[in-house]
Design a protein around this motif. Sequence first.
Motif: not given
Length: 388
Positions: A10-31
Amino acid sequence: MKNIAVLGSTGSIGRNTLEVVRNLNRNGFPVSVKYISANSNVELLSQQIEEFKPKAAVIFNETSFEDLKSRSLNHKCEILCGQAGINEIASRDDFELVVNALVGFSGLIPTIEAIKHGKDIALANKESLVVAGELIYSMLRESKSHLLPIDSEHSAILQCLQGEPIAEVSRLILTASGGPFRELSKEEMNSVTVAQALKHPNWVMGNKITIDSATLMNKGFEIIEAKWLFNIEAENIDVLIHPQSIIHSMVEFTDGSVKAQLGVPDMKVPIQYALTYPGRIKSDFPRIDFKQLKNLTFDEPDLEKFECLKLAYDVIKSGGSYPIVLNGANEAAIDLFLKEKIRFTDIPALIKSAMDKHENHVSPSLENIVSIDSWSRKFVYDSATELV
């Protein structure tokens, strides 16, 4: 599929990490996010549980634990509490990588537990290496775990070192924005307010790291972290003030050539690189518009004005248990400043007092580290009463 745990989701890095997970899943790198943790933000943690459907979530605050358990969550998620919950997660074998985005000393034990259980660690918690670099370095030599830095500066160095023998590196150059007070005089810094210190010119971060950036203690911590991450002596690690925060760090080689990593001030790129290392995956994150870059400037840090950075340099020379005192005293002093109980310029003064009082320990054990950290904090809180 890469399976991960996100500590401090729920912190700044954590929220950014989950945004990265969304991006990776959209672009064919499943996390898959198997586990998440938070301190007390039940509302956001509940939303993250609903979206990412982890097997378990840990919340540190006991009152928040009861609140989270009482909620009717659509996804069946095991709810755990406190340090025991983090340790339980670390011992499980259904994920490969831990994103440690916890704040301060609280991130140390999870780092150690992850190494014990052979997990790779995407490390945003620089304090782990500041207070226990020697211990962690020793553990890593006996483990299959790898540390992958999330800090933009250390990620930049990691990227610059790809394909390069470490023996051919002459120095590392860490860049620093200089924070919000780089143009203030030392006298003007006496009247700095909490609101001013929390207004970083380039980055959006949590309160603790934002204050560390304002005092430049963050850069001192990064020198210690770089020493352990890249096995480089501290005298070969320099700091330059670079207000634009476009060059995130540089590596100079023995032939005089310099490699730099550039990017907009956005933590998502270094986070994604840690998750996909050593490969790269397409992202939709902001890019540099070079046509808009009018100048990139560099300067030496003013150690007389930014005393915290000077204290960090002193600690690096002294070694032993002094980094533990530096970190513990710093965390306590920042807590007091955020509560408006001390002045901004009292932060380095209190840290120095703790360091002057401390008797150094060579190669401290984990038990020593915990004890010295506790002593450092108590010393600062007790000393602060004399300043009021």
